[in-house]
Write an enzyme that holds these catalytic residues in place. Structure first.
Site, PDB file in Angstrom:
ATOM      1  N   TYR A 132      -1.965  -0.126  10.171  1.00  0.00           N
ATOM      2  CA  TYR A 132      -2.019  -0.538   8.772  1.00  0.00           C
ATOM      3  C   TYR A 132      -0.747  -0.128   8.041  1.00  0.00           C
ATOM      4  CZ  TYR A 132      -3.804  -1.127   4.012  1.00  0.00           C
ATOM      5  OH  TYR A 132      -3.980  -1.516   2.701  1.00  0.00           O
TER       6      TYR A 132
ATOM      7  N   SER B 125       0.849  -1.193   0.000  1.00  0.00           N
ATOM      8  CA  SER B 125       0.000   0.000   0.000  1.00  0.00           C
ATOM      9  C   SER B 125       0.882   1.239   0.000  1.00  0.00           C
ATOM     10  CB  SER B 125      -0.900   0.022   1.239  1.00  0.00           C
ATOM     11  OG  SER B 125      -1.607   1.253   1.321  1.00  0.00           O
TER      12      SER B 125
END
Length: 267
Positions: free
Chosen positions: A142, A129
């Protein structure tokens, strides 16, 4: 012979789009889900696999190799989102996120490497990501789990060179998928000192996903990586400003970059 591809988390979102695109290009594709019976109308087989359970990983990898005689490409796509103030995020949820986003991909990689070594070739693509390149407010766990996978890939690439096995990361920005529905949200507590700022940030994050790019952009990018003779270690896919944010982090002083992030998230 067509190349055989395994996509973890291939039943919805980015994984589904990638699988459908690769089928059109002549690949043999297998996807996975924890609940494959929910996806009987998939354009490619969906096998049962939970990245947190090694026995399911080994069973699925062995099933594919038995059926096809080889396994050319692994796309480590399965992942989970998590949001919340780090202080208020339960330890059990932090560990669960790393089990899915970090330890899970490692376990799948370990399962496919013996076959790829036997073939003397293979390609592993880890879906990370853009959030893994920076510590984002209320997405710190995250960011950390995806950033860890980015660094792991750098080390893995060097270890696997002798076996003619390539590994790379592809880091997406915000895409219009169902990740927001499946991620863990630390609750907005009435008496929390983070209530106002976390609430604003949560709304903004959901807006970004709802207005995100078409997952087909990721499918096209991954296909280009697959047909590249010597893949790079890192690829970024998304809107210009999302990718440019990584460049800004590299060139700006820490405090200036931090101020830009806080302004973006209205903190």
């Amino acid at each position: 012979m067509s190349k055989v591809v395994l996509i973890t988390g291939g039943s919805t979102g980015i994984g589904k789009s990638v699988g459908e695109y690769l089928i059109q290009k002549g690949f043999v594709v297998y996807g996975t889900s924890r609940n494959p019976n929910n996806y009987k109308n998939s354009e490619f087989p969906i096998l049962q696999l939970d990245v947190k359970k090694v026995d399911t990983i080994n069973k699925t990898v062995n099933t594919i190799i038995s059926a096809e005689g080889k396994l050319d490409i692994l796309i480590n796509n399965a992942g989970a989102g998590i949001t919340g103030p780090i202080e208020e995020t339960p330890e059990i949820e932090i560990k669960a996120n790393f089990e899915t986003n970090f330890f899970g991909p490692i376990n799948v990689i370990k399962a496919v490497l013996p076959q790829m070594r036997k073939q003397q070739k293979g390609l592993i693509i880890n879906v990370t990501s853009i959030a893994g390149y920076m510590g984002l407010p209320y997405r710190g766990i995250y960011s950390a789990s995806k950033g860890s996978l980015e660094l792991l890939t750098e080390a893995f690439r060097m270890e696997l060179k002798a076996f003619n096995i390539d590994m790379t990361n592809v880091a997406p920005g915000d895409f219009a998928t169902n990740i927001a529905a499946g991620r863990y949200h630390a609750p907005l507590l009435e008496n929390s000192p983070y209530k106002t700022s976390y609430g604003k940030t949560l709304d903004l994050m959901n807006e970004h996903v709802d207005s995100g790019s078409n997952p087909n952009m990721m499918a096209e990018a991954i296909y280009k990586i697959i047909i590249t003779k010597k893949p790079k270690g890192h690829y970024k896919v998304g809107e210009f400003m999302q990718k440019f944010s990584i460049v800004l982090k590299r060139i700006l002083p820490d405090r200036i970059y931090e101020k830009l992030l806080m302004k973006h998230y209205k903190l």
